[in-house]
Design an enzyme around this catalytic site. Structure first.
Site, PDB file in Angstrom:
ATOM      1  CG  HIS A 311      16.309   8.842 -13.382  1.00 19.71           C
ATOM      2  ND1 HIS A 311      16.163  10.052 -14.014  1.00 19.71           N
ATOM      3  CD2 HIS A 311      15.832   9.003 -12.126  1.00 19.71           C
ATOM      4  CE1 HIS A 311      15.612  10.918 -13.173  1.00 19.71           C
ATOM      5  NE2 HIS A 311      15.404  10.314 -12.023  1.00 19.71           N
ATOM      6  CG  ASP A 369      12.935   6.743  -7.079  1.00 23.42           C
ATOM      7  OD1 ASP A 369      12.779   7.622  -6.221  1.00 23.42           O
ATOM      8  OD2 ASP A 369      12.921   6.970  -8.293  1.00 23.42           O
TER       9      ASP A 369
END
Length: 434
Positions: A311, A369
């Protein structure tokens, strides 16, 4: 909103032999900031920060992220505690009002949201103006922007009561709009909301019920949907939130501001990341091809990248992913779909990423995600709907951030500057002499 940053000293900047004192300001937690508001006036220079990754664009009391520690707080509360113990409506109240609701507060807020879920009758005709193959996010952008035409009575940004009504309307109507975008894209009739259902259950029913057969909402899936909404409700000053604030700084109506946030979220580098993760799993195709793609991911000369891992902000484990991982496995168990090829690839890839020294060393953990894409796929949503669900959840965060911006006495219309590298001044050349 009262400014709460406190003076913490002075930074000295030397420019062309002259020293300038710049105030250092501090918040309650997190990095201090250097106040450069007088920099251009005193030096004739701007700062250069593409993407504003080192620039605090505002003061906020809503969400705090510590990427190095893997921390995400809503109004001071850790995201995992909220996801495990609160409902999305409870978290929505927290983001909007700054404190957790009392029993009566929650009852009143929930009652209000449930009774704002209907759309104006003419809105259905508006939906039918789109092509059937329109992307659901295109429908979302247009539909939310059009709310200002249907509910013009709550667009006065200087009226506190109007701001409150518009907030309630958007939070309540977003599931109805999102489900209609989905139904329209697959050619099914719209399903109206039911006031007796909670927020997540109502949304699932509007997506999956049909006139010939009602949809019995699973408690496991409803709770999973509620957690997904909570985990995506806000994420500090990201691209879409900054877009909402920038649009709002001009005095634009709240519906237009949220529509601008949805447009920003549509980008594959932002809200489309979970869709990209599913597309990657589809590209891998089968479990026996995973080693090949793991090798490609480790090869610096290969353009392939594992989507849904690591991330930009979290240099440690994404705190939302911890909750989403548990939720993902609960949904897979409840639906008994682990044998589907795509999900089988996902589970094997997850196992390798959590154990392989290369991924552990580089902290390339599966992020939210990755897990949310798998979960939504298992629940029956097509990949085109993933970003729509993200927008639905993030609406409450955008509204909270927009409201805070409106009430901030130091807020000015957004006006980033630039380092100009084009042609200097030159004289016009007549057409016949070029």
């Amino acid at each position: 909103m009262e400014n709460k940053v406190t003076p913490k000293g002075t930074a000295q900047l030397t420019v062309n032999g002259q020293t300038h004192d710049l105030p250092i300001l501090g918040g309650s937690i997190g990095p201090d900031v250097i106040d450069i508001r007088t920099l251009y006036k005193n030096t004739g220079m701007f700062t250069y920060d593409p993407g504003f990754t080192s620039t605090a664009s505002c003061e906020s009391t809503i969400t705090y992220i510590d990427g190095d520690e893997g921390t995400l707080l809503y109004r001071g509360y850790p995201i995992d505690q909220l996801a495990e113990n609160a409902s999305f409506i409870e978290v929505a109240y927290l983001l909007l009002h700054g404190e957790l609701p009392t029993t009566q507060d929650l009852h009143d807020f929930d009652w209000t949201i449930r009774r704002h879920t209907m759309l104006h009758d003419q809105f259905d005709a508006f939906f039918r103006g789109f092509r059937r193959d329109a992307h659901p996010m295109a429908i979302m952008v247009g539909s939310v922007g059009a709310l200002s035409a249907f509910y013009h009575d709550s667009t006065d940004v200087n009226d506190l009561r109007a701001r409150e009504i518009s907030a309630h309307r958007m939070i309540a109507k977003m599931p109805t709009i999102a489900s209609r975008a989905y139904k329209y894209s697959i050619g099914q009739p719209f399903v109206s909301p039911r006031n007796e259902l909670d927020y997540a259950s109502n949304f699932l029913r509007m997506c999956f019920a049909v006139p010939a057969e009602d949809y019995v909402v699973s408690k496991t899936l409803a709770r999973a949907m509620d957690k997904i909404f909570i985990l995506h409700a806000d994420h500090e000053q990201n691209a879409s939130t900054s877009t909402v604030r920038l649009a709002g700084s001009s005095g634009a109506n709240p519906f237009a501001c949220i529509a601008s946030g949805i447009a920003s979220l549509w980008g594959p580098a932002h809200g489309g990341a979970n869709e990209a993760a599913l597309n990657m799993l589809a590209e891998i195709g089968s479990v026996d091809r995973i080693p090949e793609y793991i090798s490609k991911a480790k090869d610096k000369n290969d353009p392939f990248r594992l989507m849904g891992f690591g991330h930009r902000v979290y240099k440690n484990y994404d705190p939302r992913a911890k909750v989403m991982r548990e939720t993902c496995h609960e949904v897979l168990d409840a639906l008994d779909v682990r044998d589907e090829p795509l999900l089988a690839v996902a589970m094997e890839l997850e196992k390798i990423a959590l154990e392989d020294p290369y991924f552990v060393e580089k902290k390339l953990y599966p992020n939210i995600d990755f897990y949310s894409g798998i979960t939504l796929k298992a629940m029956g949503f097509p990949t085109e709907m993933f970003t729509v669900l993200f927008a639905l959840a993030r609406t409450v965060g955008w509204i909270a951030q927009w409201g805070e911006m409106i009430e901030d006495p130091s807020q000015k219309i957004g006006r980033p500057r630039q380092a100009f590298t084009g042609s200097p001044i030159r004289d016009f050349v007549p057409l016949d002499k070029r």
